[in-house]
Motif scaffolding. Structure first.
Motif, PDB file in Angstrom:
ATOM      1  N   GLU A 123      25.983 -19.289  -0.518  1.00  0.00           N
ATOM      2  CA  GLU A 123      25.473 -19.957  -1.489  1.00  0.00           C
ATOM      3  C   GLU A 123      24.662 -21.033  -0.183  1.00  0.00           C
ATOM      4  OE1 GLU A 123      27.398 -22.463  -3.672  1.00  0.00           O
ATOM      5  OE2 GLU A 123      27.744 -20.617  -5.222  1.00  0.00           O
TER       6      GLU A 123
ATOM      7  N   ASN B  42      23.046 -20.214   2.504  1.00  0.00           N
ATOM      8  CA  ASN B  42      21.800 -19.523   3.494  1.00  0.00           C
ATOM      9  C   ASN B  42      21.498 -19.019   2.426  1.00  0.00           C
ATOM     10  OD1 ASN B  42      21.839 -17.492   5.801  1.00  0.00           O
ATOM     11  ND2 ASN B  42      22.501 -15.996   4.403  1.00  0.00           N
ATOM     12  N   GLU B  43      21.931 -18.608   1.562  1.00  0.00           N
ATOM     13  CA  GLU B  43      20.657 -17.966   0.564  1.00  0.00           C
ATOM     14  C   GLU B  43      19.712 -19.096  -0.424  1.00  0.00           C
ATOM     15  OE1 GLU B  43      22.622 -17.416  -3.178  1.00  0.00           O
ATOM     16  OE2 GLU B  43      23.843 -14.738  -2.688  1.00  0.00           O
TER      17      GLU B  43
ATOM     18  N   THR C 151      15.538 -18.862   0.293  1.00  0.00           N
ATOM     19  CA  THR C 151      15.016 -18.488  -0.437  1.00  0.00           C
ATOM     20  C   THR C 151      13.466 -19.838   0.106  1.00  0.00           C
ATOM     21  OG1 THR C 151      16.566 -18.426  -2.490  1.00  0.00           O
ATOM     22  CG2 THR C 151      14.509 -20.061  -2.989  1.00  0.00           C
TER      23      THR C 151
END
Length: 333
Positions: free
Chosen positions: A86, A88-89, A93
């Motif tokens: 999460e 990393n995402e 983003t």
């Protein structure tokens, strides 16, 4: 961007490998404990049945405790792995959004650096002119007669090019009309068949019949010019409302020249003026304003004074001045 993604992903793999190595180490300890317990059980198993039961229960308790530790370690590693994914995402983003923002800012800065210098306008023009000393362009015997000069509605187009921050060069094409009527003519004094500055192009019998049946006669003249102006515009105040001065000159080409005799509702074309030059030059000065309407669309208002240099061959007509009010819609590319 690809390098950043690979680094983050490799980091996740390394963290995950560390967690599972720790879990595997704990599992190995359990197996070692189990082997040790089995060996102890084999050694002690030769004893009585009560001792064997105690040893078996103790071994099972140890194994259960170790299994719970493994389960907790696995759950913990899974949670940490999900958190890392999460995180990393979210970071990816944010980096994507940041890159888009930087690209948009660069595009905006490039737009600000380069502005298309070209624009085009369509004009509506009203005009009224006056001769400085009031001499008649038809006949000197009509100098004292009243002359009505009509206000005309004209039109034109122009191409603009911005040279510097405040300077703009403009070239265009305008169609300009002039109408005037000489009134209160005494037919006992004026011979309509031999006006001084008229080249006749009418049947003599038609002219005589028209004069004979008309109680009051006026002389009406119509002129049409094609103008090619070359103008310079200097902005005094730049903003949503732009104030500027415009000065320049224009070449004038005579397209139409007609002279009529009119009486009540009747009209007879008798010829054209013989003292009007087919080609002329004029200069002008204007105080203009430009109003920003919407995006690239502007509205211009330009009151101006024009001076036409020797448009007639009459030596007594020194200068013809003209007032114009031009309004236009301008589109900037």
């Amino acid at each position: 961007m690809k390098v950043a993604v690979n680094k983050n992903f490799n980091g996740l793999i390394n963290v995950n490998q560390t967690i599972f190595k720790n879990t595997a180490s704990k599992a190995k300890n359990i197996l070692d404990t189990q082997i040790t317990s089995n060996s102890e059980f084999d050694r002690v198993g030769r004893g009585d049945e009560k001792s064997n039961d105690i040893l078996l229960k103790s071994t099972n308790t140890i194994v259960d405790d170790k299994l719970r530790e493994i389960k907790i370690a696995i759950d913990s590693s899974a949670n940490k792995f999900e958190e890392l994914l999460e995180h990393n995402e979210d970071s990816l983003t944010k980096k994507k959004n940041s890159s888009k923002l930087e690209m948009n800012e660069k595009k905006d800065s490039l737009k600000e650096i380069y502005k298309n210098p070209w624009s085009v306008s369509v004009s509506g023009i009203i005009n009224r002119y006056n001769i400085s000393n009031g001499e008649s362009v038809i006949d000197r015997r009509l100098n004292d007669n009243h002359i009505d000069r009509d206000v005309q509605i004209n039109y034109g187009i122009a191409l603009h090019h911005n040279l510097y921050n405040r300077w703009t060069l403009r070239i265009g094409a305008y169609l300009i009309k002039y109408n005037q009527s000489t009134r209160n003519i005494d037919s006992n004094i004026i011979n309509f068949e031999s006006l001084e500055h008229i080249s006749y192009d009418v049947d003599q019998q038609m002219l005589n019949n028209f004069i004979a049946v008309s109680s009051t006669i006026e002389i009406r003249q119509k002129f049409t010019y094609l103008e090619i102006p070359i103008q310079a515009r200097y902005s005094l105040i730049d903003g949503n409302i732009d104030l500027a001065t415009i000065f320049g000159f224009q070449n004038r080409l005579l397209l139409n020249d007609q002279t009529f005799l009119t009486s009540k509702s009747k009209e007879l074309l008798i010829g054209k003026s013989n003292n009007v030059y087919d080609y002329g030059v004029s200069v002008h000065l204007s105080l203009a304003s430009r109003i920003h309407l919407y995006k690239k669309l502007y509205f211009n208002v330009e009151p101006a004074i024009y001076y036409h240099i020797q448009p007639f061959d009459n030596r007594g007509i020194n200068l013809l001045s003209e007032f114009r009010l031009a309004t236009s819609l301008e589109y900037k590319f």
